[in-house]
Every structure is written in structure tokens, then in C-alpha cells.
Design an enzyme around this catalytic site. Structure first.
Site, PDB file in Angstrom:
ATOM      1  N   SER A  11      47.570  46.297  36.314  1.00 41.63           N
ATOM      2  CA  SER A  11      46.990  45.143  36.985  1.00 41.63           C
ATOM      3  C   SER A  11      46.408  45.538  38.340  1.00 41.63           C
ATOM      4  O   SER A  11      46.818  46.532  38.928  1.00 41.63           O
ATOM      5  CB  SER A  11      48.059  44.063  37.204  1.00 41.63           C
ATOM      6  N   HIS A  12      45.517  44.720  38.827  1.00 34.31           N
ATOM      7  CA  HIS A  12      44.971  44.909  40.166  1.00 34.31           C
ATOM      8  C   HIS A  12      45.993  44.561  41.239  1.00 34.31           C
ATOM      9  O   HIS A  12      45.856  44.952  42.377  1.00 34.31           O
ATOM     10  CB  HIS A  12      43.741  44.017  40.357  1.00 34.31           C
ATOM     11  N   SER A  13      46.997  43.825  40.869  1.00 31.36           N
ATOM     12  CA  SER A  13      47.988  43.318  41.814  1.00 31.36           C
ATOM     13  C   SER A  13      49.376  43.868  41.515  1.00 31.36           C
ATOM     14  O   SER A  13      49.861  43.752  40.386  1.00 31.36           O
ATOM     15  CB  SER A  13      48.023  41.787  41.731  1.00 31.36           C
ATOM     16  N   SER A  73      38.423  46.767  36.159  1.00 29.83           N
ATOM     17  CA  SER A  73      38.711  48.165  36.461  1.00 29.83           C
ATOM     18  C   SER A  73      40.078  48.609  35.972  1.00 29.83           C
ATOM     19  O   SER A  73      40.329  49.810  35.835  1.00 29.83           O
ATOM     20  CB  SER A  73      38.562  48.450  37.954  1.00 29.83           C
TER      21      SER A  73
END
Length: 130
Positions: A11-13, A73
């Protein structure tokens, strides 16, 4: 008992990956290796090639690994890692992040093989909430 298929959450987070990992761990906490690979190398928003690569190693217990990315991404980073380190026992699943991770964990906890775990995660795309 045979080893379980591992799950890597990309994840991005950091918080999102850790939160979904916490939720998924409730399904088979001792049986299913679930590893979060959230955020960039500094803990900020983004994705990290290094974190994904390390998570794959941490989740691998010999039965394969399903990678569940959130979007954009995260998918590209996971693909880059697997292009550089090709493994037939690692599959990136095109699934909803939370629902796919939960479905994969349920299948893995039940002793399913890699292909069945991936199929279970993919079927989560079609589950209605109402």
C-alpha cells in the site's frame, strides 16, 4: 500440517497496510503469514521496492505468496520486484485491497494451495455488500 500461503499487502500508506494486516491476522493469526509493505523507505506515502522485496521473504513459508497491492504505483512496484526476482510461487492478485486480502487469508488458513488462494481472492471482486 503443511505451510500456508503467505500474503503481502502493498500500500501507499503504512497505516492502511498495517490496518488491513491487523484485520487479516484475526482470521488465522498463527497459520497465515501476513506481511504489510506500506509506505516509502522513509515511512511516508508512497511505495518501496525494498519493503516489498523484504516482505516477500518474510511471508514465504514454502507454499507461495500472494501479493495484494492497493493501486497505481503499488502494482508497479510489486511488478518491478517480481521482474527482477522472478518466482513462480509468487502471484500479484488483481483484487480489492481489503476484500481480496480477507478472502486470501480465509483460503490460506483453510490449507488451500497458491492457485486456490489467488482464485478465492479474485472472487472477492464479485461479492455484493447488500
Amino acid at each position: 500440517m503443511n505451510p500456508s500461503v503467505g500474503i503481502v499487502l502493498v500500500s501507499h500508506s503504512v497505516k492502511l497496510a498495517d490496518g488491513v494486516a491487523e484485520l487479516v491476522a484475526q482470521i488465522g493469526p498463527d497459520r497465515v503469514p501476513v506481511v504489510a509493505a506500506g509506505g516509502d523507505d522513509h515511512g511516508g506515502l508512497g511505495t518501496s521496492y525494498r519493503r516489498v522485496r523484504e516482505a516477500l521473504g518474510a511471508a514465504d513459508r514454502g507454499a507461495g505468496v500472494v501479493v495484494v497491492p492497493d493501486l497505481g504505483s503499488a502494482v508497479l512496484t510489486a511488478r518491478a520486484v517480481l521482474e527482477d526476482h522472478r518466482r513462480p510461487d509468487v502471484v500479484i492478485a488483481d483484487v480489492p485491497f481489503v476484500e481480496g486480502a480477507v478472502a486470501a487469508a480465509v483460503a490460506s488458513a483453510g490449507g488451500a494451495d497458491l492457485a486456490t488462494v489467488v482464485k478465492s481472492a479474485e472472487e472477492s471482486r464479485h461479492v455484493s455488500k447488500f
